[in-house]
Write a protein that holds these residues in place. Structure first.
Motif, PDB file in Angstrom:
ATOM      1  N   MET A  34       0.843  -1.190   0.000  1.00  0.00           N
ATOM      2  CA  MET A  34       0.000   0.000   0.000  1.00  0.00           C
ATOM      3  C   MET A  34       0.877   1.239   0.000  1.00  0.00           C
ATOM      4  O   MET A  34       1.965   1.238   0.590  1.00  0.00           O
ATOM      5  CB  MET A  34      -0.889   0.055   1.240  1.00  0.00           C
ATOM      6  N   GLY A  35       0.371   2.280  -0.603  1.00  0.00           N
ATOM      7  CA  GLY A  35       1.135   3.515  -0.619  1.00  0.00           C
ATOM      8  C   GLY A  35       0.266   4.736  -0.437  1.00  0.00           C
ATOM      9  O   GLY A  35      -0.915   4.727  -0.789  1.00  0.00           O
ATOM     10  N   TRP A  36       0.863   5.765   0.129  1.00  0.00           N
ATOM     11  CA  TRP A  36       0.258   7.088   0.186  1.00  0.00           C
ATOM     12  C   TRP A  36       1.012   7.994  -0.789  1.00  0.00           C
ATOM     13  O   TRP A  36       2.234   7.964  -0.824  1.00  0.00           O
ATOM     14  CB  TRP A  36       0.348   7.677   1.593  1.00  0.00           C
ATOM     15  N   VAL A  48       4.652   9.236  -0.947  1.00  0.00           N
ATOM     16  CA  VAL A  48       4.927   9.780   0.382  1.00  0.00           C
ATOM     17  C   VAL A  48       5.366   8.676   1.341  1.00  0.00           C
ATOM     18  O   VAL A  48       6.340   8.835   2.068  1.00  0.00           O
ATOM     19  CB  VAL A  48       3.666  10.485   0.932  1.00  0.00           C
ATOM     20  N   ALA A  49       4.640   7.575   1.336  1.00  0.00           N
ATOM     21  CA  ALA A  49       4.958   6.461   2.241  1.00  0.00           C
ATOM     22  C   ALA A  49       4.424   5.174   1.645  1.00  0.00           C
ATOM     23  O   ALA A  49       3.368   5.171   1.004  1.00  0.00           O
ATOM     24  CB  ALA A  49       4.354   6.691   3.625  1.00  0.00           C
ATOM     25  N   GLY A  50       5.140   4.092   1.868  1.00  0.00           N
ATOM     26  CA  GLY A  50       4.696   2.814   1.351  1.00  0.00           C
ATOM     27  C   GLY A  50       5.028   1.697   2.319  1.00  0.00           C
ATOM     28  O   GLY A  50       6.018   1.784   3.063  1.00  0.00           O
ATOM     29  N   SER A  59       8.584   2.688   3.999  1.00  0.00           N
ATOM     30  CA  SER A  59       9.467   3.661   3.355  1.00  0.00           C
ATOM     31  C   SER A  59       8.773   5.022   3.332  1.00  0.00           C
ATOM     32  O   SER A  59       7.555   5.105   3.205  1.00  0.00           O
ATOM     33  CB  SER A  59       9.789   3.222   1.930  1.00  0.00           C
ATOM     34  N   TYR A  60       9.569   6.077   3.475  1.00  0.00           N
ATOM     35  CA  TYR A  60       9.043   7.440   3.469  1.00  0.00           C
ATOM     36  C   TYR A  60       9.856   8.314   2.531  1.00  0.00           C
ATOM     37  O   TYR A  60      11.064   8.133   2.391  1.00  0.00           O
ATOM     38  CB  TYR A  60       9.105   8.057   4.872  1.00  0.00           C
ATOM     39  N   ALA A  61       9.177   9.272   1.929  1.00  0.00           N
ATOM     40  CA  ALA A  61       9.891  10.295   1.179  1.00  0.00           C
ATOM     41  C   ALA A  61      10.718  11.132   2.162  1.00  0.00           C
ATOM     42  O   ALA A  61      10.310  11.339   3.307  1.00  0.00           O
ATOM     43  CB  ALA A  61       8.904  11.183   0.429  1.00  0.00           C
ATOM     44  N   ASP A  62      11.847  11.607   1.716  1.00  0.00           N
ATOM     45  CA  ASP A  62      12.721  12.405   2.587  1.00  0.00           C
ATOM     46  C   ASP A  62      11.992  13.623   3.151  1.00  0.00           C
ATOM     47  O   ASP A  62      12.242  14.028   4.296  1.00  0.00           O
ATOM     48  CB  ASP A  62      13.954  12.864   1.817  1.00  0.00           C
ATOM     49  N   SER A  63      11.092  14.174   2.378  1.00  0.00           N
ATOM     50  CA  SER A  63      10.411  15.398   2.791  1.00  0.00           C
ATOM     51  C   SER A  63       9.469  15.190   3.981  1.00  0.00           C
ATOM     52  O   SER A  63       9.064  16.170   4.618  1.00  0.00           O
ATOM     53  CB  SER A  63       9.622  15.982   1.611  1.00  0.00           C
ATOM     54  N   VAL A  64       9.113  13.936   4.279  1.00  0.00           N
ATOM     55  CA  VAL A  64       8.162  13.691   5.369  1.00  0.00           C
ATOM     56  C   VAL A  64       8.748  12.825   6.482  1.00  0.00           C
ATOM     57  O   VAL A  64       8.082  12.587   7.493  1.00  0.00           O
ATOM     58  CB  VAL A  64       6.861  13.048   4.845  1.00  0.00           C
ATOM     59  N   LYS A  65       9.962  12.337   6.297  1.00  0.00           N
ATOM     60  CA  LYS A  65      10.567  11.477   7.322  1.00  0.00           C
ATOM     61  C   LYS A  65      10.618  12.189   8.666  1.00  0.00           C
ATOM     62  O   LYS A  65      10.984  13.352   8.750  1.00  0.00           O
ATOM     63  CB  LYS A  65      11.977  11.077   6.897  1.00  0.00           C
ATOM     64  N   GLY A  66      10.250  11.456   9.689  1.00  0.00           N
ATOM     65  CA  GLY A  66      10.247  12.022  11.036  1.00  0.00           C
ATOM     66  C   GLY A  66       8.990  12.780  11.378  1.00  0.00           C
ATOM     67  O   GLY A  66       8.773  13.139  12.541  1.00  0.00           O
ATOM     68  N   ARG A  67       8.145  13.049  10.396  1.00  0.00           N
ATOM     69  CA  ARG A  67       6.904  13.797  10.636  1.00  0.00           C
ATOM     70  C   ARG A  67       5.662  12.960  10.344  1.00  0.00           C
ATOM     71  O   ARG A  67       4.637  13.105  11.016  1.00  0.00           O
ATOM     72  CB  ARG A  67       6.865  15.060   9.777  1.00  0.00           C
ATOM     73  N   PHE A  68       5.739  12.100   9.340  1.00  0.00           N
ATOM     74  CA  PHE A  68       4.602  11.266   8.939  1.00  0.00           C
ATOM     75  C   PHE A  68       4.860   9.827   9.378  1.00  0.00           C
ATOM     76  O   PHE A  68       5.991   9.342   9.311  1.00  0.00           O
ATOM     77  CB  PHE A  68       4.410  11.296   7.427  1.00  0.00           C
ATOM     78  N   THR A  69       3.789   9.155   9.779  1.00  0.00           N
ATOM     79  CA  THR A  69       3.894   7.761  10.200  1.00  0.00           C
ATOM     80  C   THR A  69       2.744   6.947   9.619  1.00  0.00           C
ATOM     81  O   THR A  69       1.585   7.350   9.705  1.00  0.00           O
ATOM     82  CB  THR A  69       3.858   7.647  11.734  1.00  0.00           C
ATOM     83  N   THR A 106      12.717   2.576  -0.681  1.00  0.00           N
ATOM     84  CA  THR A 106      12.361   3.731  -1.505  1.00  0.00           C
ATOM     85  C   THR A 106      10.874   4.040  -1.380  1.00  0.00           C
ATOM     86  O   THR A 106      10.068   3.131  -1.171  1.00  0.00           O
ATOM     87  CB  THR A 106      12.681   3.474  -2.985  1.00  0.00           C
ATOM     88  N   PRO A 107      10.495   5.290  -1.514  1.00  0.00           N
ATOM     89  CA  PRO A 107       9.061   5.635  -1.474  1.00  0.00           C
ATOM     90  C   PRO A 107       8.326   4.970  -2.633  1.00  0.00           C
ATOM     91  O   PRO A 107       8.940   4.610  -3.642  1.00  0.00           O
ATOM     92  CB  PRO A 107       9.069   7.158  -1.627  1.00  0.00           C
ATOM     93  N   PRO A 108       7.013   4.825  -2.522  1.00  0.00           N
ATOM     94  CA  PRO A 108       6.259   4.180  -3.598  1.00  0.00           C
ATOM     95  C   PRO A 108       6.273   5.010  -4.880  1.00  0.00           C
ATOM     96  O   PRO A 108       6.426   6.239  -4.841  1.00  0.00           O
ATOM     97  CB  PRO A 108       4.845   4.085  -3.017  1.00  0.00           C
ATOM     98  N   ARG A 109       6.131   4.320  -5.983  1.00  0.00           N
ATOM     99  CA  ARG A 109       6.113   4.975  -7.290  1.00  0.00           C
ATOM    100  C   ARG A 109       4.702   4.952  -7.863  1.00  0.00           C
ATOM    101  O   ARG A 109       3.983   3.964  -7.723  1.00  0.00           O
ATOM    102  CB  ARG A 109       7.072   4.268  -8.256  1.00  0.00           C
ATOM    103  N   VAL A 110       4.354   6.016  -8.537  1.00  0.00           N
ATOM    104  CA  VAL A 110       3.034   6.108  -9.159  1.00  0.00           C
ATOM    105  C   VAL A 110       2.825   4.948 -10.119  1.00  0.00           C
ATOM    106  O   VAL A 110       1.728   4.376 -10.210  1.00  0.00           O
ATOM    107  CB  VAL A 110       2.875   7.462  -9.882  1.00  0.00           C
TER     108      VAL A 110
END
Length: 126
Positions: A34-36, A48-50, A59-69, A106-110
């Motif tokens: 699953m991915g966001w 964003v996250a997968g 896995s999280y995108a660098d832009s949201v690491k530490g903030r999104f769970t 790695t973050p999820p891919r479209v």
């Protein structure tokens, strides 16, 4: 028929929090990737996250690491994205999707998404 439905978006001030929910129904497999994702106006959709719902790292995108769970409730086939310390640049339409592939590195891919929800809007004001 697979159905994916997001909810929980809204408007918050910078520094605030939101929790997005994603309900999946009709999918054959009990565990899956699953991915966001999110898409801001004028920008491409980005992962964003997968995660794999059967267990393992998210896995999280660098832009949201530490903030999104990423979290999940297996009993209800519902996945969550807890978003803390929100920034104006987090403003976007957020989507969840069932993926054909996911990696803990790695973050999820479209291109790996095959079932999408309709999206939920997140707006963060400064």
């Amino acid at each position: 028929q697979v159905q994916v439905a997001e909810s929980g978006g809204g408007s918050v001030q910078a520094g605030g929090s939101l929790r997005l929910s994603c309900a999946v129904s009709g999918y054959t497999y009990s565990n899956y990737c699953m991915g966001w994702f999110r898409q801001a106006p004028g920008k491409e959709r980005e992962g964003v996250a997968g995660t794999y719902t059967g267990g393992g790292s998210t896995s999280y995108a660098d832009s949201v690491k530490g903030r999104f769970t990423f979290a999940q409730d297996n009993a209800n086939n519902t996945l969550y994205l807890h978003m803390n310390s929100l920034k104006p640049e987090d403003t976007a339409m957020y989507y969840c999707a069932v993926l054909t592939y996911c990696s803990p590195l790695t973050p999820p891919r479209v291109t790996d998404a095959n079932y999408w929800g309709q999206g939920t809007q997140v707006t963060v004001s400064s």
